[in-house]
Design a protein around this motif. Structure first.
Motif, PDB file in Angstrom:
ATOM      1  N   TYR A 160       0.829  -1.211   0.000  1.00 54.57           N
ATOM      2  CA  TYR A 160       0.000   0.000   0.000  1.00 54.57           C
ATOM      3  C   TYR A 160       0.858   1.253   0.000  1.00 54.57           C
ATOM      4  CZ  TYR A 160      -3.248   3.613   1.489  1.00 54.57           C
ATOM      5  OH  TYR A 160      -3.990   4.757   1.570  1.00 54.57           O
ATOM      6  N   ARG A 161       0.556   2.174  -0.875  1.00 57.93           N
ATOM      7  CA  ARG A 161       1.193   3.484  -0.907  1.00 57.93           C
ATOM      8  C   ARG A 161       0.090   4.531  -1.061  1.00 57.93           C
ATOM      9  NH1 ARG A 161       4.289   0.644   0.651  1.00 57.93           N
ATOM     10  NH2 ARG A 161       6.460   0.291   0.130  1.00 57.93           N
ATOM     11  N   GLY A 162      -0.266   5.150   0.032  1.00 56.19           N
ATOM     12  CA  GLY A 162      -1.321   6.142  -0.002  1.00 56.19           C
ATOM     13  C   GLY A 162      -1.391   6.850   1.327  1.00 56.19           C
ATOM     14  N   ARG A 174       6.609  -3.835   5.389  1.00 53.54           N
ATOM     15  CA  ARG A 174       6.256  -2.611   4.657  1.00 53.54           C
ATOM     16  C   ARG A 174       7.335  -1.543   4.851  1.00 53.54           C
ATOM     17  NH1 ARG A 174       3.459   2.341   5.474  1.00 53.54           N
ATOM     18  NH2 ARG A 174       2.388   3.004   3.571  1.00 53.54           N
ATOM     19  N   ALA A 175       7.776  -1.386   6.123  1.00 53.42           N
ATOM     20  CA  ALA A 175       8.808  -0.396   6.410  1.00 53.42           C
ATOM     21  C   ALA A 175      10.116  -0.747   5.705  1.00 53.42           C
ATOM     22  CB  ALA A 175       9.030  -0.308   7.916  1.00 53.42           C
ATOM     23  N   ARG A 176      10.451  -2.031   5.671  1.00 50.16           N
ATOM     24  CA  ARG A 176      11.691  -2.462   5.019  1.00 50.16           C
ATOM     25  C   ARG A 176      11.693  -2.081   3.543  1.00 50.16           C
ATOM     26  NH1 ARG A 176      13.976  -5.881   1.920  1.00 50.16           N
ATOM     27  NH2 ARG A 176      11.996  -6.797   1.297  1.00 50.16           N
ATOM     28  N   ARG A 177      10.560  -2.264   2.907  1.00 49.39           N
ATOM     29  CA  ARG A 177      10.493  -1.960   1.470  1.00 49.39           C
ATOM     30  C   ARG A 177      10.541  -0.460   1.221  1.00 49.39           C
ATOM     31  NH1 ARG A 177       6.656  -6.483  -1.481  1.00 49.39           N
ATOM     32  NH2 ARG A 177       7.414  -8.286  -0.306  1.00 49.39           N
ATOM     33  N   VAL A 225       6.156  11.769   6.942  1.00 50.66           N
ATOM     34  CA  VAL A 225       6.364  10.628   7.839  1.00 50.66           C
ATOM     35  C   VAL A 225       5.576   9.432   7.324  1.00 50.66           C
ATOM     36  CG1 VAL A 225       6.193   9.793  10.202  1.00 50.66           C
ATOM     37  CG2 VAL A 225       6.547  12.223   9.788  1.00 50.66           C
ATOM     38  N   TYR A 226       6.255   8.281   7.305  1.00 49.52           N
ATOM     39  CA  TYR A 226       5.563   7.017   7.080  1.00 49.52           C
ATOM     40  C   TYR A 226       5.267   6.458   8.473  1.00 49.52           C
ATOM     41  CZ  TYR A 226       7.303   7.408   2.299  1.00 49.52           C
ATOM     42  OH  TYR A 226       7.583   7.848   1.020  1.00 49.52           O
ATOM     43  N   GLY A 271       0.698  17.461   7.251  1.00 56.40           N
ATOM     44  CA  GLY A 271       1.514  17.348   6.048  1.00 56.40           C
ATOM     45  C   GLY A 271       1.086  16.172   5.201  1.00 56.40           C
ATOM     46  N   PRO A 272       1.777  15.958   4.074  1.00 57.35           N
ATOM     47  CA  PRO A 272       1.423  14.867   3.146  1.00 57.35           C
ATOM     48  C   PRO A 272       1.992  13.527   3.606  1.00 57.35           C
ATOM     49  CG  PRO A 272       3.275  16.089   2.274  1.00 57.35           C
ATOM     50  CD  PRO A 272       2.894  16.776   3.566  1.00 57.35           C
ATOM     51  N   HIS A 273       1.548  13.075   4.761  1.00 54.18           N
ATOM     52  CA  HIS A 273       2.099  11.865   5.342  1.00 54.18           C
ATOM     53  C   HIS A 273       1.383  10.615   4.825  1.00 54.18           C
ATOM     54  CE1 HIS A 273       3.973  14.768   7.880  1.00 54.18           C
ATOM     55  NE2 HIS A 273       2.833  15.084   8.491  1.00 54.18           N
ATOM     56  N   GLU A 274       2.020   9.479   5.054  1.00 56.58           N
ATOM     57  CA  GLU A 274       1.379   8.188   4.831  1.00 56.58           C
ATOM     58  C   GLU A 274       1.232   7.519   6.194  1.00 56.58           C
ATOM     59  OE1 GLU A 274       2.965   5.629   1.866  1.00 56.58           O
ATOM     60  OE2 GLU A 274       3.238   7.235   0.390  1.00 56.58           O
TER      61      GLU A 274
END
Length: 603
Positions: free
Chosen positions: A21-23, A43-46, A207-208, A232-235
């Motif tokens: 997921y990227r959003g 997910r964090a690793r990728r 920030v992710y 901000g434009p965070h995920e």
């Protein structure tokens, strides 16, 4: 690009959706054993494999969860991976909030070097001063709980013996004293962080953010996450399960929050539908129980395997002693017949869960003293008095810490009326306690301040500073290893080690059976789990919310990886004049999932 280790395969399609997921907003509902931590770490690793400078941050609910997540992340990333400086990579919610407040403390009327009130020592002291200053009739514990509820929820709920106007005055006095001591309580830390983020004072990089156990967060916690998201434009990925919300009574947790996100059109949503940890018979029984929930709950769509015919053992023991003997016997049997990674089970692979702290301590004593089962009892860790004195000296060595000096006045046996007068004078003159103490005529206080100046004079040398601090604290030897050259980092480590203001789940690293409570089993897992004393006398507690009590039992039952055993002793019925089976009403609701057996001395 640096290649990160820890490549994983995820056959579960639901986990794969989360990983890829990227959003901006994703809410994940994860039932017990569905591999949520492993999924988030992957997910964090990728993300970091694609851009190692990314600000990836995990917010966990407890320090134990933080340790587990950090370990898994380090294993996945490998050594030498730089951590972004803006936010801690893995922290508790309160640690995350503290990192924000440190960036702009003046926005919330704090100064550099502010402290978080330690509940059993400092928070109690400040609350008692509020009661003293206002001549209140409320107890310290009740007032402290009312303050926490007001910060957690915004609800003004005066304790018994106070009206609303008195309570509002008490809140104002409490906040005034917190400013005087340059301190905040743990609940205020969260509201302060939210205020700073919403003020726009500090720049918030992209920030992710991964937020775990969202159902355990109270309204103030959830508002902080919302503030970060809107800055901000965070995920952001939020993970939770309303079926596992068990802290409503203890800290005003709001399970409605995860349900609102999951039904919102603004959030993408993924349920993790496959439990990888629970055996079929335990999963089916646990789901049968949670279906009896009376209030609203999300439908997780958890995949339930076909009935394999096996049932969870429920033993009705004629006495408490026989119940303990049965558990000890089964531990030894399971050690002989079960394995983990090809090795026989050790004692640390077993978990015994009891309804209350008192029962857990009694049960642990029986197992150890009568049946020679090595156990670890659940016991909140408290910092020893001699070590606390050293911490206070270290705090005063760097700054004019009013709160540390206030506690030292007690150690110097300064009369309470004199302390009260000093405090009131300092507040009226807008001075610090240090400024007032410097003009004191008291011999003991003047002598202490001279010695403290000596400690401050050697701040450049940690060995000399600790030697003087040890002498001033009246301690013969340091009860800790010194692994740092920084006083602040040493203080932080000691706070961390003793869990002075953050929730800690029990953890066992020695070969012992952990005996804990229903609430404290949250976040744990073991190969074989025993949930004991499940009589109607203890579960559900009639003074508590029925649904939350059911969820507490559900959480305890889903800790098992291989086997689960349930039991309860007979209890005395005064109307009939003899003992009889007294199984919890919750278990009566799922009898078809249980294998009932009576266990007496002859059996």
């Amino acid at each position: 690009m640096k290649r990160l280790r820890g490549e994983s395969t995820f056959p579960d399609m639901y986990q794969q959706k989360v990983i890829e997921y990227r959003g901006p907003r994703l809410v994940v509902v994860a039932g017990p054993g569905t591999g949520k931590t492993q999924t988030l770490v992957e997910r964090a690793r990728r993300i970091l494999a694609n851009d190692p400078t990314s600000c990836v941050s995990f917010v966990t609910f407890t320090r134990s969860s933080r340790r587990d997540t950090r370990r898994k992340l380090e294993e996945a990333l490998g050594p030498g991976t730089r951590e972004a400086e803006e936010f801690p990579r893995v922290s508790t919610l309160h640690g995350f909030a503290k990192s924000i407040v440190h960036k702009a403390p003046r926005v919330v009327s704090l100064h550099r070097g502010f402290c978080v009130l330690v509940p059993d020592r400092e928070l109690q002291l400040v609350v008692n001063e509020v009661i003293e200053d206002l001549s209140l009739r409320s107890s310290g514990a009740d007032l402290q709980g009312a303050f926490a509820k007001q910060r957690n929820t915004g609800i003004l709920a005066p304790p018994e013996g106070m009206n609303l106007a008195e309570f509002q005055t008490a809140i104002e006095q409490y906040e005034k004293l917190c400013r005087f001591y340059n301190a905040t309580d743990i609940e205020g830390l969260v509201t302060a962080a939210e205020e700073i983020v919403r003020s726009g004072t500090i720049p918030v990089p992209k920030v992710y953010l991964h937020v775990d156990e969202y159902q355990d967060l109270n309204p103030a916690d959830q508002k902080l996450i919302e503030a970060v998201l809107s800055a901000g434009p965070h995920e952001i990925v939020v993970v939770g399960d309303d079926d596992q919300s068990i802290y409503g009574r203890l800290r005003d947790a709001r399970p409605e929050g995860i349900r609102e996100l999951f039904t919102s059109h603004q959030w993408e949503k993924v349920p993790l539908r496959k439990s990888h940890r629970l055996p079929t018979h335990i999963l089916r029984m646990a789901q049968a129980l949670i279906q009896k929930h009376r209030g609203p709950r999300l439908d997780k769509g958890l995949e339930i395997p076909q009935d394999d015919g096996k049932r969870v053992s429920m033993s009705l023991c004629t006495t408490d002693e026989i119940e303990a003997e049965l558990v000890a016997s089964r531990i030894r049997e399971e050690q002989q017949r079960r394995k983990k990674n090809g090795q026989a089970l050790s004692y640390s692979h077993f978990l015994v869960v009891c309804p209350t702290r008192r029962i857990s301590n009694t049960f642990a004593t029986r197992l150890q003293d009568k049946w020679n089962v090595p156990v670890r009892k659940i016991a909140p860790r408290s910092i020893p008095d001699d070590l606390w004195r050293i911490v206070l000296i270290l705090r005063m060595a760097g700054d004019d810490d009013n709160l540390a000096l206030r506690q030292w006045l007690n150690l110097l046996q300064v009369p309470q009326d004199q302390i009260r007068q000093m405090r009131h004078t300092a507040l009226a003159r807008n001075e610090t306690l240090f400024q007032l103490a410097g003009r004191s005529a008291g011999r003991a206080l003047r002598s202490f301040l001279r010695e403290l100046n000596g400690v401050r004079g050697v701040r450049g040398s940690m060995p000399r500073l600790l030697e003087r601090a040890k002498f001033l604290a009246g301690v013969s030897s340091l009860p800790f290893e010194v692994e740092t050259t920084s006083v602040p980092s040493l203080i932080t480590r000691l706070y961390e080690e003793y869990g002075l203001y953050e929730i800690e789940e029990p953890d066992t690293k020695t070969d012992e059976v952990l005996v804990t409570t229903l609430h404290s089993s949250k976040g744990l897992e073991a190969e074989v789990v025993f949930v004991v004393q499940l009589s109607k006398r203890y579960i559900p507690n009639p003074s508590r919310d029925w649904d939350e009590e059911l969820r507490v039992l559900y959480v305890a039952m889903t800790r098992a990886k291989q086997e689960l055993y349930l039991s309860c002793p007979y209890t005395y019925d005064p109307q009939k004049g003899y003992k009889q089976p007294s199984m919890s009403p919750f278990l009566e609701l799922i009898k078809s999932s249980l294998s009932l057996q009576k266990v007496s001395r002859s059996r």
